[in-house]
Design a protein around this motif. Structure first.
Motif, PDB file in Angstrom:
ATOM      1  N   GLU A  16     -10.655   3.382  -0.772  1.00 21.36           N
ATOM      2  CA  GLU A  16     -10.503   2.701   0.627  1.00 21.36           C
ATOM      3  C   GLU A  16      -9.110   2.379   0.774  1.00 21.36           C
ATOM      4  O   GLU A  16      -8.729   2.751   1.910  1.00 21.36           O
ATOM      5  CB  GLU A  16     -11.253   1.494   0.788  1.00 21.36           C
ATOM      6  CG  GLU A  16     -11.114   0.837   2.038  1.00 21.36           C
ATOM      7  CD  GLU A  16     -12.217  -0.557   2.146  1.00 21.36           C
ATOM      8  OE1 GLU A  16     -11.887  -0.958   3.309  1.00 21.36           O
ATOM      9  OE2 GLU A  16     -12.696  -0.840   1.234  1.00 21.36           O
ATOM     10  N   GLY A  17      -8.230   1.738  -0.085  1.00 18.68           N
ATOM     11  CA  GLY A  17      -6.982   1.706   0.076  1.00 18.68           C
ATOM     12  C   GLY A  17      -5.941   2.856   0.299  1.00 18.68           C
ATOM     13  O   GLY A  17      -5.239   2.975   1.155  1.00 18.68           O
ATOM     14  N   LEU A  20      -5.142  -8.116  -1.333  1.00 18.79           N
ATOM     15  CA  LEU A  20      -5.698  -6.840  -1.315  1.00 18.79           C
ATOM     16  C   LEU A  20      -6.762  -6.513  -2.147  1.00 18.79           C
ATOM     17  O   LEU A  20      -7.700  -5.577  -1.624  1.00 18.79           O
ATOM     18  CB  LEU A  20      -4.437  -6.022  -1.406  1.00 18.79           C
ATOM     19  CG  LEU A  20      -3.171  -5.932  -0.383  1.00 18.79           C
ATOM     20  CD1 LEU A  20      -1.827  -5.304  -0.839  1.00 18.79           C
ATOM     21  CD2 LEU A  20      -3.654  -5.702   0.845  1.00 18.79           C
ATOM     22  N   LEU A  75      -8.774  -2.832  -1.352  1.00 15.64           N
ATOM     23  CA  LEU A  75      -7.817  -2.107  -1.383  1.00 15.64           C
ATOM     24  C   LEU A  75      -7.001  -1.664  -2.374  1.00 15.64           C
ATOM     25  O   LEU A  75      -6.482  -0.334  -2.338  1.00 15.64           O
ATOM     26  CB  LEU A  75      -6.829  -2.305  -0.169  1.00 15.64           C
ATOM     27  CG  LEU A  75      -7.756  -2.709   1.227  1.00 15.64           C
ATOM     28  CD1 LEU A  75      -6.451  -3.200   2.146  1.00 15.64           C
ATOM     29  CD2 LEU A  75      -8.364  -1.510   1.897  1.00 15.64           C
ATOM     30  N   LEU A 121       0.802  -1.346   0.016  1.00 14.34           N
ATOM     31  CA  LEU A 121       0.117   0.040  -0.077  1.00 14.34           C
ATOM     32  C   LEU A 121       0.982   1.259   0.122  1.00 14.34           C
ATOM     33  O   LEU A 121       0.678   2.438  -0.772  1.00 14.34           O
ATOM     34  CB  LEU A 121      -0.860   0.060   1.125  1.00 14.34           C
ATOM     35  CG  LEU A 121      -1.858  -1.090   1.192  1.00 14.34           C
ATOM     36  CD1 LEU A 121      -3.054  -0.738   2.602  1.00 14.34           C
ATOM     37  CD2 LEU A 121      -2.717  -1.242   0.146  1.00 14.34           C
ATOM     38  N   VAL A 150      -6.889   3.702   4.133  1.00 13.26           N
ATOM     39  CA  VAL A 150      -6.316   2.652   4.933  1.00 13.26           C
ATOM     40  C   VAL A 150      -4.667   2.953   4.919  1.00 13.26           C
ATOM     41  O   VAL A 150      -4.204   3.060   5.979  1.00 13.26           O
ATOM     42  CB  VAL A 150      -6.406   1.156   4.620  1.00 13.26           C
ATOM     43  CG1 VAL A 150      -5.617   0.236   5.146  1.00 13.26           C
ATOM     44  CG2 VAL A 150      -7.985   0.904   4.871  1.00 13.26           C
TER      45      VAL A 150
END
Length: 160
Positions: free
Chosen positions: A101-102, A76, A81, A43, A105
């Motif tokens: 959303e990723g 993921l 994400l 990420l 987060v």
């Protein structure tokens, strides 16, 4: 007097042990939510690549095999994400990007991780020592990449 070969090896061992020790601490005591540390690593790599990255590029960033990164990206993606899109420069490849959303987060976990890293690094090192460590690490990385460059281009690593 210590030989250069011996000194280089002792310095490498000290650097390696320091990194491994801190990595274990971050993994054990980090505020990862429902992420694994390596998932956060993906990420994070994607957070600084607005056009996304190919799987092979992620391998360079997160230091995993292509198969390992593919499985990790799949997990993921199933969690919403990350998302895939066609690579405009290579019809055989896809690019991986953070989903909305990723992004959220990564930012939330990243803030907590950054605080943990700062606490761990500043409990032993002064600001001057941190700058020196940064500069030495960048010099080692640059020289290693000059000898054996990663698969990504410089522009893909440092988008402007």
């Amino acid at each position: 007097m210590e030989s250069t070969t011996r000194l280089a090896n002792v310095a490498w061992e000290a650097l390696f042990r320091a990194q491994a020790t801190l990595a274990r601490e971050f993994e054990r005591d980090g505020e990862w939510g429902d992420l694994l540390g390596r998932e956060y690593g993906v990420l994070y790599a994607l957070s600084v690549a607005p056009d996304g990255l190919r799987i092979i590029d992620l391998c360079d960033d997160v230091l995993l095999t292509q198969a390992g990164v593919s499985r990790l990206v799949g997990r993921l993606e199933r969690r919403g994400l990350v998302e895939r899109s066609d690579d405009p420069h290579d019809g055989r490849a896809s690019r991986i990007r953070l989903s909305a959303e990723g992004v959220e987060v990564q930012r939330r976990v990243g803030r907590a991780h950054a605080r943990h890293v700062a606490k761990a690094m500043t409990r032993a090192l002064s600001p001057e020592q941190l700058r020196m460590l940064r500069d030495l690490s960048l010099a080692l990385t640059a020289e290693a990449e000059a000898v054996s460059p990663p698969s990504r281009t410089q522009s893909e690593r440092n988008p402007t």
